[in-house]
Design a protein around this motif. Structure first.
Motif: not given
Ligand code: UD1
Length: 432
Positions: A234-238, A306-307, A373-375, A399-400
């Motif tokens: 998911i980090e990669a996808g973000t 990832m939505q 939050g990532a979005a 997320y690191e």
């Protein structure tokens, strides 16, 4: 409370290294207490959720030595309690993996019942059904789930819903049961496979993880191991979505490209270029992203985690997209925040209908949960002007060094503590 300040409009450029998978790490750290020897876990993501789970593990008496941020030694030899307080469950639901781990090892455990969650109702009936099928008696009293058994005996269990949590939790208990457990309709996520691989490296006998049926032959004892966690899908996808949305060109390193197939397929449909290398992907964004439809499904379908990030990118695409959430019922909390930035999104039932706009404009918004939050960070990187994202603790759960990794990709982003007006002014002065 900390916040991010972002000045948007710059394409992300360069290389980023992906950390270990949070959701694999949570299962693995709980499993690590199942031997009395010392287990070494490496490639641990340095994120808030991991810190909380390690505190819960310490609280039951296990010895936890953080060698560095990404490596931990755990020794379950000193455990003197099988009770996990609400304090931990409240902060991180996955503390409930200690229920399966303690039940497997000591045949008893008492863990606070996870409460409601801001992405929807998250029942744990399938976990309980699994423990009971293994012969445990489970009672819920005073907000705690108590499971105990004289002995656990392998069983045939069919999960009514495909659940990552239930698959992992039942696998943990069953690997120290007598006889064989056949677990059907299991989750196939890469982190489920990683937890199974970790348990096998401790001497468990688990076959079929990554398919619909997992066969677990119980063993009497598990032994110490040294293990390195898989990269975070998911980090990669973000970062993939962030690169595409900002018209950037980013090499995303330390990934397993196969785990990213569903995300890659959507990015290609949206007109991005994705080049797969051995353990990296390079994503280049087009001048304007195209629209597409997305439906979340269990792995290998498109991940629900990832939505929100995908919706943020689609908010600036050309045309209309429909994003359908089929795992959790309340995962559109970011929509109101994106609307404040000029996005045109309408939620109808479990779908978001997104009419792509030319651009977003920066605003003060709040991270309602981790992926939402990532979005908002992706939206901020795209938007014209300044975006301030409050409640970044939610983002730091998974997320690191998020802002540092983005700075390394040329983004204008900074973390500011509280509403330090001086720091905000300084940032604005610096980036112009
Ligand atoms: C895990 C992930 C989370 C991800 C989700 C789906 C971790 C720590 N978290 O959450 O990031 O979004 O998988 O990929 O790995 N359900 C039941 N009964 C149960 C268990 C689940 O009805 O006993 C339902 C849930 O309400 C949901 C669906 O099953 O609708 C999937 O949930 P599940 O896979 O269990 O999610 P988590 O393990 O909580």
């Amino acid at each position: 409370m900390d916040q991010y300040i972002i000045k948007g409009g710059k394409p992300l450029q360069g290389e980023v290294v992906i950390s270990g998978a949070k959701n694999a790490a949570l299962g693995i750290l709980a499993a690590a207490i199942m031997t009395d020897g010392t287990v070494v876990v490496d490639n641990l993501p340095c994120v808030r959720d991991i810190k909380v789970l390690l505190q819960a593990i310490e609280q039951i008496g296990a010895k936890v030595e953080r060698v560095d941020c990404n490596t931990v030694k755990i020794s379950g030899n000193y455990i003197d309690s099988v009770v996990i307080d609400y304090e931990f469950i409240r902060k991180i639901r996955a503390s409930y993996y200690l229920l399966g781990a303690l039940l497997g090892k000591y045949k008893r455990a008492k863990v606070a019942l996870p409460g409601g969650c801001n992405i929807g109702s998250r029942p744990i009936d399938q976990h309980i059904k699994g423990f009971e099928a293994l012969g445990a008696s489970v009672k819920i009293e005073h907000g705690m789930i108590e499971a105990s058994a004289d002995k656990l005996v392998g069983s045939h269990i069919y999960l009514d819903v495909v659940s990552v949590g239930a698959t992992i939790n039942i696998m943990l208990a069953a690997c120290m049961a007598e006889g064989t457990t056949i677990l059907e309709n299991t989750a196939k996520e890469p982190h489920v496979v990683d937890v199974a691989n970790f348990l096998n490296s401790m001497g468990a006998d688990i076959k079929g993880a990554g398919t619909d049926i997992i066969r677990i032959k119980g063993v009497e004892k598990l032994h110490p191991t040294e293990y390195s966690i898989i990269p975070d899908q998911i980090e990669a996808g973000t970062f993939m979505l962030a690169a595409a949305a900002t018209k950037g060109d980013v090499l995303i390193k330390n990934v397993i490209p196969k785990h990213l197939d569903a995300i890659t397929a959507k990015l290609l449909e949206m007109g991005a270029t994705v080049e797969e290398l051995d353990d990296a992907v390079r994503v280049k964004g087009p001048e304007k992203l195209g629209s597409t439809h997305v439906k979340t499904l269990p792995y290998p379908g498109f991940p629900t985690d990832m939505q929100p990030q995908t919706a943020a990118a689609l908010a600036v695409s050309s045309g209309t997209s429909i994003v359908t959430e089929s795992i959790f019922e309340n995962r559109f909390k970011y929509v109101d925040e994106l609307s404040r930035m000029g996005a045109s999104i309408k939620v109808e039932g479990n779908s978001a209908i997104i009419d792509g706009v030319d651009n977003l404009t920066g605003a003060i918004v709040r991270a309602p949960d981790l992926r939402a939050g990532a979005a908002l960070v992706i939206a901020g990187l795209v938007a014209e002007g300044y975006t301030q994202i409050e409640q970044v603790e939610n983002i730091e759960r998974g997320y690191e060094n998020f802002e540092k990794k983005l700075q390394g990709l040329n983004a204008d982003i900074e973390k500011i503590s509280g509403d330090d007006e001086k720091a905000i002014k300084k940032f604005k002065f610096k980036v112009g």
